[in-house]
Design a protein around this motif. Structure first.
Motif, PDB file in Angstrom:
ATOM      1  N   GLY A   1      -2.205  11.957  -2.422  1.00 50.17           N
ATOM      2  CA  GLY A   1      -3.096  12.009  -1.280  1.00 50.17           C
ATOM      3  C   GLY A   1      -4.103  10.874  -1.197  1.00 50.17           C
ATOM      4  N   ARG A   2      -4.003   9.893  -2.103  1.00 52.32           N
ATOM      5  CA  ARG A   2      -4.954   8.779  -2.114  1.00 52.32           C
ATOM      6  C   ARG A   2      -4.222   7.460  -1.906  1.00 52.32           C
ATOM      7  N   ARG A   3      -4.892   6.527  -1.247  1.00 50.64           N
ATOM      8  CA  ARG A   3      -4.291   5.216  -1.024  1.00 50.64           C
ATOM      9  C   ARG A   3      -4.364   4.407  -2.303  1.00 50.64           C
ATOM     10  N   ARG A   4      -3.242   3.857  -2.699  1.00 51.46           N
ATOM     11  CA  ARG A   4      -3.175   3.024  -3.898  1.00 51.46           C
ATOM     12  C   ARG A   4      -2.387   1.755  -3.578  1.00 51.46           C
TER      13      ARG A   4
ATOM     14  N   THR B   1       0.847  -1.192   0.000  1.00 51.57           N
ATOM     15  CA  THR B   1       0.000   0.000   0.000  1.00 51.57           C
ATOM     16  C   THR B   1       0.881   1.241   0.000  1.00 51.57           C
ATOM     17  N   ILE B   2       0.558   2.169  -0.919  1.00 54.07           N
ATOM     18  CA  ILE B   2       1.309   3.423  -0.985  1.00 54.07           C
ATOM     19  C   ILE B   2       0.314   4.577  -1.025  1.00 54.07           C
ATOM     20  N   THR B   3       0.826   5.789  -0.883  1.00 56.18           N
ATOM     21  CA  THR B   3       0.005   6.994  -1.000  1.00 56.18           C
ATOM     22  C   THR B   3       0.470   7.770  -2.221  1.00 56.18           C
ATOM     23  N   LYS B   4      -0.470   8.034  -3.125  1.00 53.42           N
ATOM     24  CA  LYS B   4      -0.153   8.773  -4.347  1.00 53.42           C
ATOM     25  C   LYS B   4      -1.178   9.882  -4.529  1.00 53.42           C
TER      26      LYS B   4
END
Length: 330
Positions: A10-13, A5-8
């Motif tokens: 401002g959204r979780r992707r 899980t990463i943040t791109k």
């Protein structure tokens, strides 16, 4: 785990990574998964990509993704946002037998064969059929190209091979610019009140048919919240159609409009004139009145200067006059 899980923005992707030593060679791949999928879907997709990648690099199997699969994914994920969704899906369904089982990575020979068939006057059984124009062929292939590009974007296929597609070039530029007399003759021959009003409004505003039918009349002009270029705009109301703008409310269907327009242009003696030509006529009138191309493009709602350049030849006389003034003294 291959999924992290990463943040791109401002959204979780979710991101899939594959890193193994296969036959003494390090194989590392990473892909960002489509936005909005669940953790379970991400894990399933990750396992699928693991299996495919391992099989590919060990030579066990070469994964084949068909154009049909690309199209189905594109329709499922994106069709809700298409303005022409119904028409596009109908066209894709019509030509599905030609692309459903075709490898999305082998496009050159397939596209050449498909273009040849679309241009042919007979089908594969020797029966007569109507050939498609190059413009219609280009339209179909453009839908397929968009689906394949999307499949690559979301990781369904390894590379985008659409540059190898054979797509016929099309010159859509028209050179018919109806003058006021022609417009009036067609309008007078039109028996449908709303279509008759639309003909006059098109010539005095440069608006497209769809824009005329949905425009809202305000104090500042015809208000268009949704246009072809994606930007809202206001088109000033010409005094000669001000009364029509206030009194006519359009309820005519597209089919009724086409029937009334076709009958009117034929009755007036202009069977080849298209309704869209009235928009070109408006541009011609403005340019002949000395309006610069930039302003004309603004009235017509062009997003780029390139769209307005089709009218550049109309200013030839003015350019010659400008050159002739070089060296003159006041």
């Amino acid at each position: 785990m291959p999924i992290e899980t990463i943040t791109k923005a401002g959204r979780r992707r979710y991101r899939w990574t594959f890193e193994r030593i296969i036959e003494d060679r390090r194989v590392r791949k990473a892909k960002l998964l489509p936005a909005g999928i669940s953790a379970k879907q991400a894990d399933e997709l990750g396992r699928k990509w693991d299996s495919e990648t391992y099989a590919l690099h060990t030579g066990i199997v070469k994964p084949v993704v068909t154009i049909g699969e690309c199209v189905m994914a594109h329709v499922a994920d994106k069709s809700a946002g298409w303005k022409d969704a119904t028409k596009r899906i109908q066209i894709l369904e019509k030509w599905a037998p030609w692309f459903a089982e075709q490898d999305a990575m082998e496009l050159h020979e397939w596209s050449k064969e498909m273009v040849g068939y679309m241009r042919a006057h007979v089908d594969r059984n020797g029966a007569k059929k109507r050939p498609l124009s190059d413009a219609a062929i280009r339209n179909v292939l453009a839908y397929l190209r968009a689906a394949i590009k999307y499949a690559h974007k979301v990781g369904r296929i390894e590379s985008d091979q659409t540059a190898r597609m054979i797509i016929p070039p099309v010159n859509n530029e028209r050179h018919h610019y109806p003058q006021r007399r022609e417009m009036l003759q067609i309008a007078r021959a039109c028996k449908h009140r709303e279509v008759r009003a639309a003909i006059r409004i098109a010539f005095y505003s440069g608006m497209r048919r769809g824009e005329i039918l949905r425009a809202k009349v305000t104090r500042t002009g015809f208000s268009l919240a949704d246009t072809k270029n994606g930007r809202p705009r206001i088109v000033p109301i010409h005094p000669r159609v001000a009364v029509l703008a206030r009194r006519v409310r359009f309820t005519v269907t597209v089919k009724q409009f086409e029937m009334a327009w076709t009958a009117a242009r034929s009755a007036a003696g202009y069977p080849d004139t298209k309704f869209h030509d009235l928009r070109h006529g408006a541009a011609s009138e403005m340019i002949n009145a000395g309006i610069d191309l930039f302003t004309v493009g603004g009235v017509l709602g062009h997003r780029s200067v390139a769209s307005t350049k089709r009218y550049s030849h109309l200013v030839t006389d003015r350019l010659a006059d400008a050159v002739g003034r070089i060296g003159r003294r006041e």
